[in-house]
Design a protein around this motif. Structure first.
Motif, PDB file in Angstrom:
ATOM      1  N   ASP A   5      79.024  74.652  39.007  1.00  0.00           N
ATOM      2  CA  ASP A   5      79.302  76.073  39.278  1.00  0.00           C
ATOM      3  C   ASP A   5      78.798  76.953  38.140  1.00  0.00           C
ATOM      4  O   ASP A   5      78.219  78.023  38.372  1.00  0.00           O
ATOM      5  N   VAL A   6      79.008  76.516  36.912  1.00  0.00           N
ATOM      6  CA  VAL A   6      78.535  77.272  35.746  1.00  0.00           C
ATOM      7  C   VAL A   6      77.014  77.358  35.773  1.00  0.00           C
ATOM      8  O   VAL A   6      76.431  78.423  35.531  1.00  0.00           O
ATOM      9  N   ILE A  11      71.959  80.502  36.858  1.00  0.00           N
ATOM     10  CA  ILE A  11      70.731  80.736  37.629  1.00  0.00           C
ATOM     11  C   ILE A  11      70.773  82.114  38.286  1.00  0.00           C
ATOM     12  O   ILE A  11      69.793  82.873  38.241  1.00  0.00           O
ATOM     13  N   LYS A  12      71.905  82.478  38.888  1.00  0.00           N
ATOM     14  CA  LYS A  12      72.041  83.800  39.521  1.00  0.00           C
ATOM     15  C   LYS A  12      71.879  84.914  38.489  1.00  0.00           C
ATOM     16  O   LYS A  12      71.227  85.931  38.743  1.00  0.00           O
ATOM     17  N   LEU A  13      72.484  84.706  37.333  1.00  0.00           N
ATOM     18  CA  LEU A  13      72.391  85.711  36.266  1.00  0.00           C
ATOM     19  C   LEU A  13      70.955  85.869  35.785  1.00  0.00           C
ATOM     20  O   LEU A  13      70.475  86.982  35.561  1.00  0.00           O
ATOM     21  N   HIS A  88      79.751  77.230  27.911  1.00  0.00           N
ATOM     22  CA  HIS A  88      80.602  76.416  28.780  1.00  0.00           C
ATOM     23  C   HIS A  88      79.903  75.142  29.232  1.00  0.00           C
ATOM     24  O   HIS A  88      80.573  74.158  29.544  1.00  0.00           O
ATOM     25  N   LEU A  89      78.577  75.185  29.309  1.00  0.00           N
ATOM     26  CA  LEU A  89      77.857  73.974  29.705  1.00  0.00           C
ATOM     27  C   LEU A  89      78.040  72.883  28.655  1.00  0.00           C
ATOM     28  O   LEU A  89      78.429  71.766  28.984  1.00  0.00           O
ATOM     29  N   GLY A  90      77.756  73.220  27.402  1.00  0.00           N
ATOM     30  CA  GLY A  90      77.955  72.304  26.283  1.00  0.00           C
ATOM     31  C   GLY A  90      77.495  70.878  26.548  1.00  0.00           C
ATOM     32  O   GLY A  90      76.894  70.569  27.562  1.00  0.00           O
ATOM     33  N   GLY A  91      77.794  70.006  25.626  1.00  0.00           N
ATOM     34  CA  GLY A  91      77.516  68.586  25.795  1.00  0.00           C
ATOM     35  C   GLY A  91      76.058  68.258  26.054  1.00  0.00           C
ATOM     36  O   GLY A  91      75.138  68.963  25.646  1.00  0.00           O
TER      37      GLY A  91
END
Length: 107
Positions: A5-6, A11-13, A88-91
């Motif tokens: 979702d993030v 992508i939308k942004l 938020h994606l991180g890792g």
């Protein structure tokens, strides 16, 4: 929020920022056109097929500049939201995520 979702929100942004850049580029061109026409003309100015006094033409140029500044502020907010989403994606990032992040950072 799920990782997918993030990523979709990012992508939308990115797509919104691409469209916004195009609109802002058009507004910049229109603003420069109106400014040059206003400054180089005499007491009356012909803008967009209408003849008007120079004061009114300067007011229109000013309003276009204000709209352009608003779009600049929207882009700034989009960048801030994008950095938050990237955080938020991180890792460990996949190749697609890295590609979208690089595209986002260009804007």
């Amino acid at each position: 929020m799920k990782r997918q979702d993030v990523f979709q929100q990012l992508i939308k942004l990115k797509n919104r920022m691409q469209g916004l850049i195009f609109v802002q580029l058009a507004l910049d061109f229109i603003m420069m056109y109106t400014f040059i026409r206003t400054v180089l003309s005499g007491d009356t100015v012909s803008l967009f097929g209408k003849i008007m006094p120079q004061d009114n033409a300067m007011a229109i140029t000013f309003l276009i500049a204000v709209i352009d500044l608003c779009f600049t502020q929207i882009r700034k907010n989009y960048r801030k939201m994008g950095r938050t989403l990237i955080g938020h994606l991180g890792g460990q990032l996949s190749e697609d995520e890295i590609m979208v992040i690089r595209q986002f950072e260009r804007y």
